[in-house]
Write a protein that holds these residues in place. Sequence first.
Motif, PDB file in Angstrom:
ATOM      1  N   UNK A   1       0.879  -1.169   0.000  1.00 37.76           N
ATOM      2  CA  UNK A   1       0.000   0.000   0.000  1.00 37.76           C
ATOM      3  C   UNK A   1       0.919   1.223   0.000  1.00 37.76           C
ATOM      4  N   UNK A   2       0.818   2.033  -1.038  1.00 39.70           N
ATOM      5  CA  UNK A   2       1.641   3.237  -1.170  1.00 39.70           C
ATOM      6  C   UNK A   2       0.750   4.443  -0.889  1.00 39.70           C
ATOM      7  N   UNK A   3       1.153   5.250   0.089  1.00 37.20           N
ATOM      8  CA  UNK A   3       0.423   6.470   0.422  1.00 37.20           C
ATOM      9  C   UNK A   3       1.301   7.660   0.069  1.00 37.20           C
ATOM     10  N   UNK A   4       0.731   8.578  -0.698  1.00 35.10           N
ATOM     11  CA  UNK A   4       1.435   9.781  -1.162  1.00 35.10           C
ATOM     12  C   UNK A   4       0.738  10.980  -0.545  1.00 35.10           C
ATOM     13  N   UNK A   5       1.498  11.805   0.162  1.00 35.22           N
ATOM     14  CA  UNK A   5       0.969  13.044   0.734  1.00 35.22           C
ATOM     15  C   UNK A   5       1.703  14.210   0.089  1.00 35.22           C
ATOM     16  N   UNK A   6       0.968  15.289  -0.220  1.00 34.48           N
ATOM     17  CA  UNK A   6       1.566  16.434  -0.904  1.00 34.48           C
ATOM     18  C   UNK A   6       0.878  17.721  -0.495  1.00 34.48           C
ATOM     19  N   UNK A   7       1.693  18.729  -0.246  1.00 38.07           N
ATOM     20  CA  UNK A   7       1.211  20.093  -0.039  1.00 38.07           C
ATOM     21  C   UNK A   7       2.088  21.014  -0.878  1.00 38.07           C
ATOM     22  N   UNK A   8       1.453  21.860  -1.664  1.00 39.67           N
ATOM     23  CA  UNK A   8       2.179  22.805  -2.518  1.00 39.67           C
ATOM     24  C   UNK A   8       1.636  24.204  -2.264  1.00 39.67           C
ATOM     25  N   UNK A   9       2.539  25.176  -2.164  1.00 34.56           N
ATOM     26  CA  UNK A   9       2.157  26.578  -2.025  1.00 34.56           C
ATOM     27  C   UNK A   9       2.853  27.338  -3.150  1.00 34.56           C
ATOM     28  N   UNK A  10       2.062  27.985  -4.000  1.00 34.42           N
ATOM     29  CA  UNK A  10       2.604  28.660  -5.181  1.00 34.42           C
ATOM     30  C   UNK A  10       2.896  30.131  -4.913  1.00 34.42           C
ATOM     31  N   UNK A  11       3.811  30.687  -5.713  1.00 34.23           N
ATOM     32  CA  UNK A  11       4.140  32.103  -5.595  1.00 34.23           C
ATOM     33  C   UNK A  11       3.039  32.973  -6.193  1.00 34.23           C
ATOM     34  N   UNK A  12       2.255  32.393  -7.112  1.00 29.15           N
ATOM     35  CA  UNK A  12       1.155  33.145  -7.714  1.00 29.15           C
ATOM     36  C   UNK A  12      -0.115  32.889  -6.900  1.00 29.15           C
ATOM     37  N   UNK A  13      -0.936  33.900  -6.716  1.00 28.03           N
ATOM     38  CA  UNK A  13      -2.161  33.697  -5.946  1.00 28.03           C
ATOM     39  C   UNK A  13      -3.079  32.704  -6.649  1.00 28.03           C
ATOM     40  N   UNK A  14      -3.617  31.779  -5.872  1.00 22.05           N
ATOM     41  CA  UNK A  14      -4.514  30.775  -6.430  1.00 22.05           C
ATOM     42  C   UNK A  14      -5.560  30.433  -5.377  1.00 22.05           C
ATOM     43  N   UNK A  15      -6.782  30.315  -5.797  1.00 22.59           N
ATOM     44  CA  UNK A  15      -7.856  29.956  -4.880  1.00 22.59           C
ATOM     45  C   UNK A  15      -7.586  28.559  -4.328  1.00 22.59           C
ATOM     46  N   UNK A  16      -7.772  28.396  -3.026  1.00 18.48           N
ATOM     47  CA  UNK A  16      -7.498  27.139  -2.351  1.00 18.48           C
ATOM     48  C   UNK A  16      -8.117  25.929  -3.007  1.00 18.48           C
ATOM     49  N   UNK A  17      -9.354  26.067  -3.494  1.00 18.65           N
ATOM     50  CA  UNK A  17     -10.040  24.966  -4.147  1.00 18.65           C
ATOM     51  C   UNK A  17      -9.268  24.485  -5.375  1.00 18.65           C
ATOM     52  N   UNK A  18      -8.742  25.422  -6.163  1.00 17.01           N
ATOM     53  CA  UNK A  18      -7.984  25.052  -7.350  1.00 17.01           C
ATOM     54  C   UNK A  18      -6.656  24.398  -6.978  1.00 17.01           C
TER      55      UNK A  18
END
Length: 145
Positions: free
Chosen positions: A106-123
């Motif tokens: 079972x492979x679990x992948x977790x990811x969090x990315x924060x961009x330099x350009x403003x982006x709505x959280x939902x997107x």
Amino acid sequence: MAEKTKRSITIAATPRQVMDVIADYAAYPQWVAAAKSVEVLEVGPSGRARQVRFVLDAGMVKDTYVLEFDWAADGRSVSWELVSGEIQKAQSGSYTLEPLPDGSTMVTYELTVDLTIPMIGLFTRKAEKAITDTALKELKKRVEG
């Protein structure tokens, strides 16, 4: 920073076989569709990559960034943090491998990315989900193929 996106998949291989594919960064352009080039910049004491530069082109999203990796001694997990990036100001993630009784993993992948350009959280969350889903499917295909 946004919540972590977390996805899992079962791969018909041992944790070691899966981790060997994850750790083979030089081969990523052969099986990761968006990876145009991947270069190991520094190798850690374990012999695994410590810092890696990625050049990605996923159509509308293009980025060059460096990640620093931390490999678990038991060989069942790896985590990373962003060192530098063009359109990312932060990225953290991990793969965790859990052996299953039938010999698969079972492979679990977790990811969090924060961009330099403003982006709505939902997107941002939708993009993270697409990235994690694609990454797991490509990993499964590579390991089992």
